[in-house]
Design an enzyme around this catalytic site. Structure first.
Site, PDB file in Angstrom:
ATOM      1  N   ASP A 126       0.821  -1.215   0.000  1.00 42.38           N
ATOM      2  CA  ASP A 126       0.000   0.000   0.000  1.00 42.38           C
ATOM      3  C   ASP A 126       0.853   1.262   0.000  1.00 42.38           C
ATOM      4  OD1 ASP A 126      -2.143  -1.673   0.053  1.00 42.38           O
ATOM      5  OD2 ASP A 126      -2.535  -1.452   2.197  1.00 42.38           O
ATOM      6  N   GLY A 127       2.049   1.178   0.566  1.00 45.60           N
ATOM      7  CA  GLY A 127       2.922   2.357   0.625  1.00 45.60           C
ATOM      8  C   GLY A 127       3.314   2.876  -0.741  1.00 45.60           C
ATOM      9  N   ASP A 131      -4.069  11.349  23.085  1.00 43.72           N
ATOM     10  CA  ASP A 131      -2.819  11.165  22.357  1.00 43.72           C
ATOM     11  C   ASP A 131      -2.814  11.904  21.027  1.00 43.72           C
ATOM     12  OD1 ASP A 131      -1.781   9.662  24.354  1.00 43.72           O
ATOM     13  OD2 ASP A 131      -1.864   7.734  23.310  1.00 43.72           O
ATOM     14  N   THR A 142      -9.586   2.547   6.673  1.00 44.84           N
ATOM     15  CA  THR A 142      -9.167   1.173   6.949  1.00 44.84           C
ATOM     16  C   THR A 142      -7.688   1.096   7.329  1.00 44.84           C
ATOM     17  OG1 THR A 142      -8.834   0.900   4.556  1.00 44.84           O
ATOM     18  CG2 THR A 142     -10.912   0.106   5.475  1.00 44.84           C
TER      19      THR A 142
END
Length: 430
Positions: free
Chosen positions: A174-175, A301, A312
């Site tokens: 996906d990167g 955070d 997703t």
């Protein structure tokens, strides 16, 4: 709406088909439009700025016999059935950008085969990033080296290839798709992503039959899903002290105010914008605005602002819902909020979000864009987020619906459980 009659929105303002079209009515409506707050999904600033396009079912703009929607001439919203989105070419594609996951020796052979096929068989102009060809595994191959001399190379952040590439092929996970998106700050060519990485949620194609699949894409026979992106503008205060005077005791005196100017940076984000507390042990404390109104203060955070594609990714890990990429929306997800009632929310794609460090925040915040370009956010800085005019046209293996649910099942094991045993009539007695 009898007989499936199509409703078209005219360019000139109107109330409905039965209204008087007289000059007085038109001028009266024009005055009301100017006073009405624009619900446009794009900025109504300069005429050169692109207007945002959303996709979905065609809306009806008349309600009953008398009511209708007040039309805004600056609003342009095209709605289309996601199942009918198909790729077509105005002219046959001649150039292709091949993006390979770096520092992965297992991808050398697929990369080599694909580039030879595109260059030698399909006679296409192949664009490859310069650092890819500098990989020792590639540069050491003498036979392949002769072919790479025909390739066009570029360098990230230095060379502009936005008007040179007809479509993109990604080899990796996906990167690689996220990286391809970052190379194009405006219009993005169609992207074909092969699953050669670890997760592969956004990469539906298998490399086994790449020749027939690539040929099919070149011929323009494929479905596409338009993955919306976020247009992010970071405005940072840049203060420089001037005319500093020091007295005899070493106390600094100033005879003028601090000179203040602002530095603006803009990004196109496919997955998410993450604002977090960074290395500090204190809670992050940032104010969240929606269309100029303070909605809430995020204490925890951090906060994730994501596209449906990014729902997703980090967002679902933080407890958010999963949204189909064809849904025009922006998701806001808190990260470990210090409040049990702070749940993720979904807002329309046309809104403008703004994030600023709260006035009483104990520490600064940090922001990243698709996991990159991480930087510190201080008091006076702001992050403005809205839906981009330039989506990523991702080529589907089958269609947007099947591909998405296939990814949910294969990558995230969505709703996987052991099935309940069948209950016979004899078992009902006990």
């Amino acid at each position: 709406m009898e007989g499936g009659e199509e409703v078209r929105v005219e360019k000139t303002p109107y109330c409905c088909s039965t209204c008087d079209r007289g000059e007085v009515a038109r001028r009266s409506l024009a005055r009301r439009i100017r006073k009405t707050r624009s619900l446009s999904t794009s900025s109504v600033g300069s005429s050169s700025e692109c207007r945002r396009t959303l996709h979905g079912p065609t809306p009806v703009t008349t309600f009953g016999p008398k009511a209708c929607m007040l039309q805004n001439p600056n609003t342009v919203m095209h709605f289309q059935d996601p199942a009918s989105q198909r790729l077509t070419w105005n002219k046959p594609p001649k150039s292709v950008l091949v993006i390979k996951k770096i520092r992965d020796a297992s991808l050398f052979q697929p990369f080599k085969e694909l580039c030879i096929f595109l260059s030698e068989v399909k006679n296409m102009i192949v664009y490859v990033e310069k650092k890819i060809l500098e990989d020792p595994a590639i540069s050491a191959d003498e036979n392949f080296g002769a072919i790479t001399k025909k390739f066009c190379t570029f360098r990230e952040d230095l060379d502009d290839i936005s008007n040179l590439v007809d479509f993109i092929i990604c080899l990796g996970g996906d990167g690689t798709l996220l990286y391809a998106s970052s190379l194009f700050q405006e219009s993005v060519p169609p992207v074909m992503a092969f699953h050669l990485g670890s997760l592969g949620f956004l990469t539906p194609f298998k490399f086994d039959t790449y020749q027939s699949q690539v040929t099919q894409i070149i011929e323009g026979n494929a479905a596409i899903v338009l993955r919306s992106r976020l247009k992010v503008r970071v405005l940072k205060e840049n203060r420089e002290k001037k005319d500093r005077l020091v007295d005899e005791e070493g106390i600094i005196l100033t005879n003028g105010d601090n000179e203040s100017n602002q530095k603006a940076m803009q990004y196109q984000v496919l997955n998410e914008v993450v604002v977090d507390r960074g290395p500090s042990s204190y809670l992050s404390n940032v104010d969240l605005f929606l269309d100029g109104h303070l909605i809430t203060t995020v204490q925890g955070d951090g906060v994730i602002v994501s596209t449906p594609t990014g729902s997703t990714a980090y967002a679902v890990a933080a407890g958010a819902s999963m949204i189909h990429p064809n849904v025009p929306a922006i998701m806001i997800t808190p990260i470990c909020p210090h409040s049990l009632s702070f749940r993720p929310i979904v807002v329309p794609a046309g809104v403008e979000l703004k994030i600023m460090l709260s006035r009483d925040a104990r520490n600064t915040a940090w922001v990243s864009f698709d996991g990159r370009k991480r930087q510190e956010i201080c008091h006076g800085d702001s992050i403005t987020i809205t839906t981009s005019c330039f989506p990523v046209p991702s080529i589907c293996f089958r269609d947007p619906v099947n591909d998405w649910f296939e990814s949910l099942a294969q990558c995230l094991h969505w709703n996987v459980r052991k099935k309940q045993n069948y209950l016979s009539s004899e078992d009902e007695e006990y």
